[in-house]
Design a protein around this motif. Structure first.
Motif, PDB file in Angstrom:
ATOM      1  N   HIS A 111      -0.954   7.120   6.843  1.00 37.54           N
ATOM      2  CA  HIS A 111      -1.841   8.423   6.658  1.00 37.54           C
ATOM      3  C   HIS A 111      -1.251   9.109   7.942  1.00 37.54           C
ATOM      4  O   HIS A 111      -0.837   8.882   8.799  1.00 37.54           O
ATOM      5  CB  HIS A 111      -3.353   8.045   6.718  1.00 37.54           C
ATOM      6  N   SER A 129      -0.758   2.364   6.832  1.00 30.47           N
ATOM      7  CA  SER A 129      -1.042   2.921   5.595  1.00 30.47           C
ATOM      8  C   SER A 129       0.019   4.372   5.495  1.00 30.47           C
ATOM      9  O   SER A 129       0.228   4.695   4.611  1.00 30.47           O
ATOM     10  CB  SER A 129      -2.349   3.481   5.460  1.00 30.47           C
ATOM     11  N   ILE A 153      -5.630  -0.450   1.275  1.00 33.57           N
ATOM     12  CA  ILE A 153      -6.492   0.053   2.565  1.00 33.57           C
ATOM     13  C   ILE A 153      -7.636  -0.655   2.115  1.00 33.57           C
ATOM     14  O   ILE A 153      -8.190  -1.172   3.495  1.00 33.57           O
ATOM     15  CB  ILE A 153      -6.328   1.669   2.249  1.00 33.57           C
ATOM     16  N   ARG A 163      -2.513   1.545  -3.697  1.00 35.59           N
ATOM     17  CA  ARG A 163      -2.681   2.024  -2.445  1.00 35.59           C
ATOM     18  C   ARG A 163      -4.384   1.881  -1.862  1.00 35.59           C
ATOM     19  O   ARG A 163      -4.562   1.583  -0.813  1.00 35.59           O
ATOM     20  CB  ARG A 163      -2.102   3.388  -2.331  1.00 35.59           C
ATOM     21  N   GLY A 221       1.090  -1.202  -0.036  1.00 36.43           N
ATOM     22  CA  GLY A 221       0.074  -0.084  -0.034  1.00 36.43           C
ATOM     23  C   GLY A 221       0.946   1.251   0.091  1.00 36.43           C
ATOM     24  O   GLY A 221       0.465   2.262   0.314  1.00 36.43           O
TER      25      GLY A 221
END
Length: 183
Positions: free
Chosen positions: A173, A171, A134, A130, A13
């Motif tokens: 983020h 991920s 997720i 990606r 990812g």
């Protein structure tokens, strides 16, 4: 290399610019630790777009993915580095003509050329991998909760914070809210 590159996009990812930063040592460390602890490998990746100072993350990946990368390193990458007479820079993905590390733009070029080879009307982008990664991680975690009906699922979604925290770690983020659209 091309299959390993696609696998890396799918299994991690990671962003294009994170994929090109993977080092041979990251692969060997993931393999070594997984064998030592008889566990699934955790691949350390660079994390970009973070303002909180966190610059790496560990992503669980399948053993066969790591084994395929080791085979690529041994059978293709290392012989190219040696044949070109280069000091080994350590990056996993290299140009097979120069032995230098791939650029993130190279990944885009490859995806575009593969789309054309498939006579596809769709333009493929690395970031689509990606999004899929997720989404699949969320699905896997939701299934692991063994939810049997709509009421249980609604209760689960109300307490989605812990689920998002786990995905956030994998991920890279920087904001938990950015994961809401995937649910």
């Amino acid at each position: 290399r091309n299959l390993c590159l696609l696998d890396a996009l799918e299994q991690t990812g990671a962003r294009r610019s994170e994929i090109i930063r993977i080092k041979v040592s990251d692969i060997m460390n993931a393999s070594k630790i997984a064998k030592e602890y008889d566990s699934s490998p955790l691949l350390q990746l660079s994390t970009l777009k973070r303002r909180d100072g966190i610059n790496t993350r560990k992503v669980p990946v399948p053993n066969n993915f790591i084994n395929n990368l080791i085979k690529y390193i041994r059978d293709f990458r290392n012989p190219i580095i040696k044949a070109k007479g280069l000091n080994d820079h350590g990056y996993l993905f290299i140009s097979h003509t120069t032995g230098k590390p791939l650029s993130s733009a190279s990944i885009t070029v490859y995806l575009n050329s593969w789309s054309k080879l498939l006579n596809s009307d769709v333009n493929y982008h690395a970031h689509q991998f990606r999004h899929r990664f997720i989404t699949e991680k969320f699905k896997s975690l939701i299934y692991s909760y063994n939810i049997n009906n709509d009421d249980e699922f609604q209760k689960f979604l109300i307490s989605e914070y812990s689920l998002k925290l786990e995905i956030l770690q994998w991920s890279g983020h920087s904001h938990i809210e950015s994961l809401t659209p995937y649910l």
